[in-house]
Design a protein around this motif. Sequence first.
Motif, mmCIF file in Angstrom:
data_model
loop_
_atom_site.group_PDB
_atom_site.id
_atom_site.type_symbol
_atom_site.label_atom_id
_atom_site.label_comp_id
_atom_site.label_asym_id
_atom_site.label_seq_id
_atom_site.Cartn_x
_atom_site.Cartn_y
_atom_site.Cartn_z
ATOM 1 N N ASP A 165 -3.320 -37.518 53.148
ATOM 2 C CA ASP A 165 -3.446 -36.580 52.034
ATOM 3 C C ASP A 165 -3.571 -37.315 50.704
ATOM 4 O OD1 ASP A 165 -3.341 -34.458 53.744
ATOM 5 O OD2 ASP A 165 -1.288 -33.858 53.256
ATOM 6 N N ALA A 166 -2.864 -38.427 50.578
ATOM 7 C CA ALA A 166 -2.913 -39.203 49.332
ATOM 8 C C ALA A 166 -4.321 -39.718 49.044
ATOM 9 C CB ALA A 166 -1.934 -40.378 49.406
ATOM 10 N N THR A 167 -5.073 -40.026 50.077
ATOM 11 C CA THR A 167 -6.426 -40.565 49.871
ATOM 12 C C THR A 167 -7.402 -39.499 49.392
ATOM 13 O OG1 THR A 167 -7.158 -40.153 52.155
ATOM 14 C CG2 THR A 167 -6.029 -42.244 51.712
ATOM 15 N N ASN A 168 -7.004 -38.238 49.481
ATOM 16 C CA ASN A 168 -7.914 -37.148 49.131
ATOM 17 C C ASN A 168 -7.554 -36.430 47.831
ATOM 18 O OD1 ASN A 168 -9.558 -37.363 51.500
ATOM 19 N ND2 ASN A 168 -7.896 -36.427 52.657
ATOM 20 N N ILE A 169 -6.559 -36.925 47.108
ATOM 21 C CA ILE A 169 -6.156 -36.277 45.859
ATOM 22 C C ILE A 169 -7.087 -36.671 44.719
ATOM 23 C CG2 ILE A 169 -4.306 -36.076 44.149
ATOM 24 C CD1 ILE A 169 -2.312 -36.422 46.471
ATOM 25 N N ASP A 170 -7.285 -37.955 44.514
ATOM 26 C CA ASP A 170 -8.235 -38.461 43.513
ATOM 27 C C ASP A 170 -8.773 -39.789 44.030
ATOM 28 O OD1 ASP A 170 -9.603 -39.552 41.349
ATOM 29 O OD2 ASP A 170 -8.256 -38.654 39.875
ATOM 30 N N LYS A 171 -10.010 -39.801 44.449
ATOM 31 C CA LYS A 171 -10.589 -40.974 45.092
ATOM 32 C C LYS A 171 -10.704 -42.172 44.147
ATOM 33 C CE LYS A 171 -13.155 -38.412 48.614
ATOM 34 N NZ LYS A 171 -12.314 -38.845 49.732
ATOM 35 N N ARG A 172 -10.620 -41.933 42.834
ATOM 36 C CA ARG A 172 -10.670 -43.056 41.888
ATOM 37 C C ARG A 172 -9.292 -43.683 41.695
ATOM 38 N NH1 ARG A 172 -12.441 -41.045 36.458
ATOM 39 N NH2 ARG A 172 -10.900 -39.469 37.023
ATOM 40 N N MET A 173 -8.245 -42.985 42.100
ATOM 41 C CA MET A 173 -6.879 -43.440 41.826
ATOM 42 C C MET A 173 -6.031 -43.412 43.100
ATOM 43 S SD MET A 173 -6.247 -41.576 38.141
ATOM 44 C CE MET A 173 -4.799 -42.558 37.784
ATOM 45 N N ILE A 174 -6.600 -43.920 44.182
ATOM 46 C CA ILE A 174 -5.893 -43.916 45.462
ATOM 47 C C ILE A 174 -4.648 -44.797 45.412
ATOM 48 C CG2 ILE A 174 -6.061 -44.601 47.886
ATOM 49 C CD1 ILE A 174 -8.990 -43.732 47.822
ATOM 50 N N ALA A 175 -4.775 -45.982 44.837
ATOM 51 C CA ALA A 175 -3.632 -46.901 44.787
ATOM 52 C C ALA A 175 -2.508 -46.335 43.927
ATOM 53 C CB ALA A 175 -4.077 -48.264 44.258
ATOM 54 N N THR A 176 -2.870 -45.717 42.798
ATOM 55 C CA THR A 176 -1.855 -45.108 41.935
ATOM 56 C C THR A 176 -1.149 -43.974 42.659
ATOM 57 O OG1 THR A 176 -3.195 -45.657 39.989
ATOM 58 C CG2 THR A 176 -1.451 -44.027 39.689
ATOM 59 N N THR A 177 -1.905 -43.214 43.433
ATOM 60 C CA THR A 177 -1.316 -42.140 44.221
ATOM 61 C C THR A 177 -0.310 -42.692 45.219
ATOM 62 O OG1 THR A 177 -3.352 -40.822 44.030
ATOM 63 C CG2 THR A 177 -1.809 -40.210 45.772
ATOM 64 N N PHE A 178 -0.680 -43.764 45.912
ATOM 65 C CA PHE A 178 0.259 -44.415 46.833
ATOM 66 C C PHE A 178 1.492 -44.923 46.087
ATOM 67 C CE2 PHE A 178 -3.434 -45.239 49.855
ATOM 68 C CZ PHE A 178 -2.952 -44.374 50.830
ATOM 69 N N GLY A 179 1.278 -45.446 44.879
ATOM 70 C CA GLY A 179 2.393 -45.940 44.082
ATOM 71 C C GLY A 179 3.362 -44.837 43.698
ATOM 72 N N LEU A 180 2.827 -43.678 43.278
ATOM 73 C CA LEU A 180 3.676 -42.539 42.928
ATOM 74 C C LEU A 180 4.445 -42.038 44.147
ATOM 75 C CD1 LEU A 180 1.225 -40.579 40.588
ATOM 76 C CD2 LEU A 180 3.410 -41.614 39.904
ATOM 77 N N MET A 181 3.778 -42.018 45.290
ATOM 78 C CA MET A 181 4.456 -41.594 46.522
ATOM 79 C C MET A 181 5.591 -42.543 46.882
ATOM 80 S SD MET A 181 1.240 -40.416 48.876
ATOM 81 C CE MET A 181 2.237 -40.505 50.360
ATOM 82 N N SER A 182 5.344 -43.839 46.720
ATOM 83 C CA SER A 182 6.378 -44.813 47.027
ATOM 84 C C SER A 182 7.567 -44.660 46.086
ATOM 85 C CB SER A 182 5.812 -46.229 46.934
ATOM 86 O OG SER A 182 6.769 -47.181 47.324
ATOM 87 N N LEU A 183 7.292 -44.344 44.817
ATOM 88 C CA LEU A 183 8.369 -44.109 43.857
ATOM 89 C C LEU A 183 9.203 -42.899 44.268
ATOM 90 C CD1 LEU A 183 9.686 -44.933 41.183
ATOM 91 C CD2 LEU A 183 8.047 -43.432 40.007
ATOM 92 N N ALA A 184 8.521 -41.838 44.689
ATOM 93 C CA ALA A 184 9.238 -40.655 45.190
ATOM 94 C C ALA A 184 10.067 -41.027 46.415
ATOM 95 C CB ALA A 184 8.239 -39.553 45.528
ATOM 96 N N GLY A 185 9.498 -41.896 47.272
ATOM 97 C CA GLY A 185 10.222 -42.356 48.454
ATOM 98 C C GLY A 185 11.456 -43.168 48.102
ATOM 99 N N ALA A 186 11.387 -43.913 46.985
ATOM 100 C CA ALA A 186 12.549 -44.700 46.553
ATOM 101 C C ALA A 186 13.724 -43.792 46.229
ATOM 102 C CB ALA A 186 12.179 -45.541 45.329
ATOM 103 N N PHE A 187 13.442 -42.724 45.489
ATOM 104 C CA PHE A 187 14.506 -41.765 45.172
ATOM 105 C C PHE A 187 14.964 -41.035 46.430
ATOM 106 C CE2 PHE A 187 12.610 -42.231 40.921
ATOM 107 C CZ PHE A 187 13.761 -42.465 40.180
ATOM 108 N N GLY A 188 14.022 -40.743 47.331
ATOM 109 C CA GLY A 188 14.389 -40.106 48.591
ATOM 110 C C GLY A 188 15.278 -40.993 49.438
ATOM 111 N N GLY A 189 14.986 -42.297 49.450
ATOM 112 C CA GLY A 189 15.809 -43.237 50.212
ATOM 113 C C GLY A 189 17.216 -43.318 49.667
#
Length: 391
Positions: free
Chosen positions: A320-344
């Motif tokens: 799903d992250a790869t389909n949000i904004d194809k120009r900003m895939i890495a940033t999307t992964f970065g935001l998800m990882s940040l959310a995962g940090a708080f989730g962890g």
Amino acid sequence: MLKSLKSYSLDIQLVLITTLLSNVGIFMVIPFLAIYLNDIDKISTVDVGIIIGIAFWCQRAGSLLGGILSDFFHVKKTMLLGLLIRIPGYMMVGYVTNFYLLVVACSLIGLGSSIYLPAAKSFLVNRTDDNKKVEILSIRVILSNVGVALGPVIGLAVFDISPIWLFTSVGLVFASLLFLNLRLSDIERKKEESNPIFSDFNKLLKNKKMVITSILMFIFIALYMQIEVTIPMFSNDVFGKRFISAVFIINALIVILFQMPISKWACKESNTFAMPLGFLFFSASFLLLFVFESSYLALFSSVIIFSVAEIIFQIRLDYDATNIDKRMIATTFGLMSLAGAFGGLFGSFIGTLLYSTPIFGLGIWAILTIATVILTVISFFSLRNIEVVYA
């Protein structure tokens, strides 16, 4: 899988090999880092916790930096930076005993991992046809887990010989990977794609799909932390220490063996039931531990079902992250990882709290079962109406 690997370009093969070897290196060290630090005379147990805690946050939260550097500046250089800064980190750990220098060393290790990961995922996705995205992300996860499985075995053998050799050898692994990755070719944007600017980042933060994906990542990692924290604690208390390793081995094997077929099902565009089913599997896993507390079979079955839920969430959220904004895939992964940090952080805190303190007479497994059943129902009636936004 090997046949699939051969069909990809040399650049993709190199990034996948780097994923495998870097995970071998990382997990050669992780199981023994706290033990090594605790044996240093100048370092207290509290200091060990602080060092590892800071490294954890660098590893998680730094992914946003890696994503931004990758999307706004340069993918290949970001990947090389992620490999480069880990070299002095591993080398320093083996030779310094000062608390602050050890904080710097472990922070470099964590930050290097976080910078490299979103850039590498973005590189793979951008170099792959849309109909191959699921396969390439699945192969990456499989190779990561192979590294997770092999790393501790190799690490134990080297650690027994000399801790300094362990950290030095891992530093040399990353030096070799850095040299090999210099051969990667650069990614050029398509003519119709402009470089992202700050306003695009602001739009991404407000994107409904981005918000929902980040919330789901937070919840997923909070639940996932139970297999790293409370399930091993439970295994040790009920069955003994020897079953702790069995939990991790079973988890890794299930992910390696079933990642590909489950991923292909979970990432079908018409599939609106992946997330609800994932929550349902989590619920079934916790229910087994609640009902059959002292059963070996229940423990192993629970871990297997838990691992299937892990596969579903991990691959679907990445896809799903790869389909949000194809120009900003890495940033999307970065935001998800940040959310995962708080989730962890949330998952480990709540998990250990519930494990030791029942609420209204309910233990951790009963509470988690109820919570995941509720999440199953909510996701079934809400997520199925949300379409993936293709940028």
